[in-house]
Design an enzyme around this catalytic site. Sequence first.
Site, PDB file in Angstrom:
ATOM      1  N   GLN A 164       0.916  -1.180  -0.125  1.00 34.65           N
ATOM      2  CA  GLN A 164       0.073   0.140   0.012  1.00 34.65           C
ATOM      3  C   GLN A 164       1.073   1.236  -0.113  1.00 34.65           C
ATOM      4  O   GLN A 164       0.385   2.361  -0.171  1.00 34.65           O
ATOM      5  CB  GLN A 164      -0.849   0.143   1.250  1.00 34.65           C
ATOM      6  CG  GLN A 164      -1.874  -1.126   1.417  1.00 34.65           C
ATOM      7  CD  GLN A 164      -2.705  -0.902   2.757  1.00 34.65           C
ATOM      8  OE1 GLN A 164      -2.601  -2.340   3.306  1.00 34.65           O
ATOM      9  NE2 GLN A 164      -3.230  -0.035   3.032  1.00 34.65           N
TER      10      GLN A 164
ATOM     11  N   PHE B 257      -5.813  -4.051   3.389  1.00 35.34           N
ATOM     12  CA  PHE B 257      -6.467  -4.058   4.527  1.00 35.34           C
ATOM     13  C   PHE B 257      -5.791  -3.416   5.566  1.00 35.34           C
ATOM     14  O   PHE B 257      -5.967  -3.634   7.019  1.00 35.34           O
ATOM     15  CB  PHE B 257      -7.200  -5.118   5.162  1.00 35.34           C
ATOM     16  CG  PHE B 257      -8.138  -6.133   4.033  1.00 35.34           C
ATOM     17  CD1 PHE B 257      -9.373  -5.212   3.626  1.00 35.34           C
ATOM     18  CD2 PHE B 257      -7.753  -7.094   3.499  1.00 35.34           C
ATOM     19  CE1 PHE B 257     -10.150  -6.015   2.756  1.00 35.34           C
ATOM     20  CE2 PHE B 257      -8.652  -7.652   2.479  1.00 35.34           C
ATOM     21  CZ  PHE B 257      -9.602  -7.161   2.075  1.00 35.34           C
TER      22      PHE B 257
ATOM     23  N   ARG C 183      -5.057   7.214  16.842  1.00 32.17           N
ATOM     24  CA  ARG C 183      -6.408   7.294  16.565  1.00 32.17           C
ATOM     25  C   ARG C 183      -7.308   6.351  17.492  1.00 32.17           C
ATOM     26  O   ARG C 183      -8.325   6.842  17.611  1.00 32.17           O
ATOM     27  CB  ARG C 183      -6.443   6.349  15.042  1.00 32.17           C
ATOM     28  CG  ARG C 183      -7.602   6.938  14.306  1.00 32.17           C
ATOM     29  CD  ARG C 183      -7.422   6.130  12.840  1.00 32.17           C
ATOM     30  NE  ARG C 183      -7.058   7.106  11.883  1.00 32.17           N
ATOM     31  CZ  ARG C 183      -7.987   7.873  11.383  1.00 32.17           C
ATOM     32  NH1 ARG C 183      -9.336   7.888  11.761  1.00 32.17           N
ATOM     33  NH2 ARG C 183      -7.610   8.548  10.396  1.00 32.17           N
TER      34      ARG C 183
ATOM     35  N   ALA D  55      -5.765   5.262   5.606  1.00 31.64           N
ATOM     36  CA  ALA D  55      -6.576   6.246   6.265  1.00 31.64           C
ATOM     37  C   ALA D  55      -7.860   6.553   5.548  1.00 31.64           C
ATOM     38  O   ALA D  55      -8.634   7.701   5.595  1.00 31.64           O
ATOM     39  CB  ALA D  55      -5.786   7.497   6.900  1.00 31.64           C
TER      40      ALA D  55
ATOM     41  N   GLU E 273     -12.758   2.696   5.622  1.00 28.83           N
ATOM     42  CA  GLU E 273     -12.705   1.973   6.839  1.00 28.83           C
ATOM     43  C   GLU E 273     -14.083   2.273   7.739  1.00 28.83           C
ATOM     44  O   GLU E 273     -14.360   1.215   8.384  1.00 28.83           O
ATOM     45  CB  GLU E 273     -11.706   2.612   7.667  1.00 28.83           C
ATOM     46  CG  GLU E 273     -10.165   2.436   6.993  1.00 28.83           C
ATOM     47  CD  GLU E 273      -9.214   3.252   7.653  1.00 28.83           C
ATOM     48  OE1 GLU E 273      -8.986   4.358   7.235  1.00 28.83           O
ATOM     49  OE2 GLU E 273      -8.433   2.942   8.549  1.00 28.83           O
TER      50      GLU E 273
HETATM   51  N1  MTE Z   1     -11.450  -2.763   0.154  1.00 28.15           N
HETATM   52  C1  MTE Z   1     -10.729  -3.909  -0.295  1.00 28.15           C
HETATM   53  N2  MTE Z   1     -11.411  -4.755  -1.135  1.00 28.15           N
HETATM   54  N3  MTE Z   1      -9.382  -4.313   0.038  1.00 28.15           N
HETATM   55  C2  MTE Z   1      -8.830  -3.532   0.894  1.00 28.15           C
HETATM   56  O1  MTE Z   1      -7.448  -4.227   1.112  1.00 28.15           O
HETATM   57  N4  MTE Z   1      -8.490  -1.893   2.481  1.00 28.15           N
HETATM   58  C3  MTE Z   1      -9.319  -0.927   3.339  1.00 28.15           C
HETATM   59  C4  MTE Z   1     -10.208  -0.180   2.512  1.00 28.15           C
HETATM   60  N5  MTE Z   1     -10.954  -1.140   1.777  1.00 28.15           N
HETATM   61  C5  MTE Z   1      -9.345  -2.376   1.486  1.00 28.15           C
HETATM   62  C6  MTE Z   1     -10.529  -2.316   1.188  1.00 28.15           C
HETATM   63  C7  MTE Z   1      -8.511   0.061   4.140  1.00 28.15           C
HETATM   64  S1  MTE Z   1      -7.751  -0.479   5.395  1.00 28.15           S
HETATM   65  C8  MTE Z   1      -8.340   1.311   3.758  1.00 28.15           C
HETATM   66  S2  MTE Z   1      -7.299   2.378   4.653  1.00 28.15           S
HETATM   67  C9  MTE Z   1      -8.684   1.816   2.400  1.00 28.15           C
HETATM   68  O2  MTE Z   1      -9.637   0.764   1.610  1.00 28.15           O
HETATM   69  C10 MTE Z   1      -7.744   2.381   1.440  1.00 28.15           C
HETATM   70  O3  MTE Z   1      -8.171   2.791   0.269  1.00 28.15           O
HETATM   71  P1  MTE Z   1      -8.858   4.063   0.050  1.00 28.15           P
HETATM   72  O4  MTE Z   1      -8.282   5.153   0.936  1.00 28.15           O
HETATM   73  O5  MTE Z   1      -8.927   4.383  -1.366  1.00 28.15           O
HETATM   74  O6  MTE Z   1     -10.382   4.053   0.564  1.00 28.15           O
HETATM   75  N1  HPA Z   2      -4.365   5.702   8.965  1.00 32.53           N
HETATM   76  C1  HPA Z   2      -3.759   4.853   8.463  1.00 32.53           C
HETATM   77  N2  HPA Z   2      -2.532   5.020   8.291  1.00 32.53           N
HETATM   78  C2  HPA Z   2      -1.666   5.838   9.113  1.00 32.53           C
HETATM   79  C3  HPA Z   2      -2.610   6.894   9.721  1.00 32.53           C
HETATM   80  C4  HPA Z   2      -3.960   6.830   9.599  1.00 32.53           C
HETATM   81  O1  HPA Z   2      -4.625   7.434  10.482  1.00 32.53           O
HETATM   82  N3  HPA Z   2      -1.660   7.552  10.298  1.00 32.53           N
HETATM   83  C5  HPA Z   2      -0.430   7.399  10.084  1.00 32.53           C
HETATM   84  N4  HPA Z   2      -0.545   6.257   8.986  1.00 32.53           N
HETATM   85 MO1  MOS Z   3      -5.879   1.374   6.174  1.00 33.32          MO
HETATM   86  S1  MOS Z   3      -5.736   0.470   7.972  1.00 33.32           S
HETATM   87  O1  MOS Z   3      -5.591   2.696   6.961  1.00 33.32           O
HETATM   88  O2  MOS Z   3      -4.800   0.659   5.384  1.00 33.32           O
END
Ligand code: MTE
Ligand code: HPA
Ligand code: MOS
Length: 768
Positions: free
Chosen positions: A205, A236, A318, A519, A721
């Site tokens: 990521q 995730f 957090r 995040a 999230e």
């Molecule tokens: N959805 C899928 N299908 N797979 C993933 O690994 N990760 C989650 C969420 N949704 C995830 C997911 C997490 S931990 C985060 S922080 C966000 O997606 C990150 O992507 P975004 O910031 O584009 O929403």
């Molecule tokens: N979310 C995910 N990753 C991070 C954050 C957060 O709030 N702060 C620093 N790394």
């Molecule tokens: Mo999501 S736990 O902020 O990768």
Amino acid sequence: MDGSQNIVGAAHDKVQHDSAVKHVTGKALYIDDMPSLPNTLELVLVTSPHAHATIKSIDASKALAMAGVAAVLTAKDIAGHNDIAPIFEGEPAIADGVVEYVGHPFAVVAADTYDQAFQAAKLVAVDYEELKPVLSIKEAFEKEQFTYTPPSVIKGDPDKALEAAQHRLQGEIACGGQDHFYLEANVALAVPGEDQDMQVYSSTQHPTEVQHGVSHVLGVPSNAVTVEIRRMGGGFGGKESQPTIIAALAAMVASKTGRPAKLRLRRDADMIITGKRHDYEFDYDVGFDDDGRIAGIDIAMYMRSGNVADLSSGVMARSLCHGDNCYFLENARFRGYPCKTNTVSNTAFRGFGGPQGMIVIETILEHIGHHLGKSLDDIRKVNYYGTKDRNVTPYGQTVTDNIIEELADRLMSEIDYEGRKQAIEKFNLENQTLKKGIAAMPIKFGISFNMPALNQAGALVHVYTDGSVHLNHGGTEMGQGLFTKVAQVVATVFQIDIDNIKISSTRTDKVPNTSATAASAGSDLNGMAAYDAADRIKARMTGVAARHFDVAEDEIEFRLNCVYAGNESLSFAELAQMTWEARESLSATGFYQTPDLTWDPITCTGSPFYYFSYGVSISEVVIDTLTGESRTLHTDILQDCGKSLNPRVDYGQIEGAYVQGMGWLTSEELVWNDKGALLTHGPSTYKIPGSRDVPPKFNIHILEDAPNRVPTIFRSKAIGEPPLMLAISVWLALRDAVARCGDGSKRPTLNAPATPEALLNAITEIRA
Ligand code: MTE
Ligand code: HPA
Ligand code: MOS
């Protein structure tokens, strides 16, 4: 500007995930699917069987004598620095001299085939001197072993408020960790180039952090290392920091041997070697009035940080910033204790400490309700954030966009919550073996990285002379649909169908110095950066079109894959060609920084969040009091997505996050033995939810007409999230069902996860 109904794939359209068909037909390429280069080495890690030991000697001669084995490398072979710490310093990529958890890697075996490396790894002979491990959170706390200085959030005078309060209660609760169980385990492929160059394909990521980690370990500058990732098979949070270890070790082998090197963890190795959601224990002390309104509160949050800090300080921040959830707390002290244990370093996991912070405050409200003979919902009502005097969080941010009470009231009346509660009461009177429970869960989740510097993003857009568009940005795709959403943004800027936009891999040499995709801020940040890049190109194309049509620039309109000046038009492709002929650049970088963020990590004060996302769920469960088994029967969700960039993708995010949260709270139990070895390291012992655990009645509604009040990309809100925490209603409903097994005098003793075993114990206890 906003989406258009006329082009395919504009912002807010329900377009499907760009890789949906590829995901289900197996055509989506992951790193392990890439055709092998000649001479590629396959790697296997040699890991510690002890939770804490010094390594006195390593004898790799038998392993090296095996056919196909090219090298057995250890920390001694690192040319640069053996440190990949994401926040602090002193976190080695590979153990050097001391191993700190069962599964801690200390050597890498490289062979022609995976099987050769796997067999050879067993032959590496090690002389250990065992040291006493610290395995429990409380033992580490008592020994004052922390991975970094314990932080706290303080507001008002909690001690005085507690003493003066009409009522006062103390209690404790704990919640378990969670394995990420992404479909694709950690993998990296490192390909050495000329000079010191290293090309790394990493399931991460955070490509920039992998680039830094590889550069440190190899002792080469960042510009020698290029990291690329097209997609992950799920992240995730599990791939926010720890893929750096995997990639750095692959790169170390590639650099030493001059051969491409691939490190792909088997499922059980991934589960043993890499970190999980932090499990927590909590103590609390709360003072309140006859209505249940909280006057003062003190919560201690004991976190299992694991052997090193990793991202624990961010996760704890957090938790500290979500211990209020939706409630105004005038006098509060939240104390965080990042306990250093001889277990794997825990890491980011969807919600990033937020779920843990929320579970404790909800338990406290339930405790207050029980004490006063009121419902949890009654206690919430008197504690919700309000306007004016009741809108400042314990860490000092003013909540200006609060809609939680309206949201909760609306869902409750739409589903006739009170009627459902009565029906459940009737059911429970008529049934001895099966008992039902119901609960709501309101959430307020802060959007932005807690560390302001991380809230930035870049993008790179090219328009080719045939009108096709190449899109690149700093975000990574892990299944969440980010690439689709960002492509929708670019389609909207140019008013061209999304099919004209090529979504490309994330690469550190295209967009540098990026933040992790985490995040939930991926689309907020990268969507804005891509908008900026596309808009710059559009401005140049507009100038060319204005000269061509001999009109003012504000008379040029991009519409329906064309560019109009009154009744005259050019296709987008014709204008692209014309822009090239005019010798104007069709390529641009874009950049975005989230405004107005402050955070002081020492005092834990500031306004770290640009806005909040809100949601509410109501879950109905049934338990079998003979076996302790439970089912979630019926769930209703109302989720705020702002003006959703893509309701179809967001719906999937809500559904997936909720079910993943259910797993955390009901069936996913991590079990270690008394030597610190993880016993649940595969699907046979670690139970994630399956399709039949999805509630048979599952109604998800995205709040309509709710544009974000701050200017995010097309007024959307983050979604990745927040809905995970909606699953806390399942855990609360299970507690409700257990409570209904007794005469009402006792509260259930039930931590998370509420496994069948835990439920059975809680039922036995409440009936005793
Ligand atoms: N959805 C899928 N299908 N797979 C993933 O690994 N990760 C989650 C969420 N949704 C995830 C997911 C997490 S931990 C985060 S922080 C966000 O997606 C990150 O992507 P975004 O910031 O584009 O929403
Ligand atoms: N979310 C995910 N990753 C991070 C954050 C957060 O709030 N702060 C620093 N790394
Ligand atoms: Mo999501 S736990 O902020 O990768």
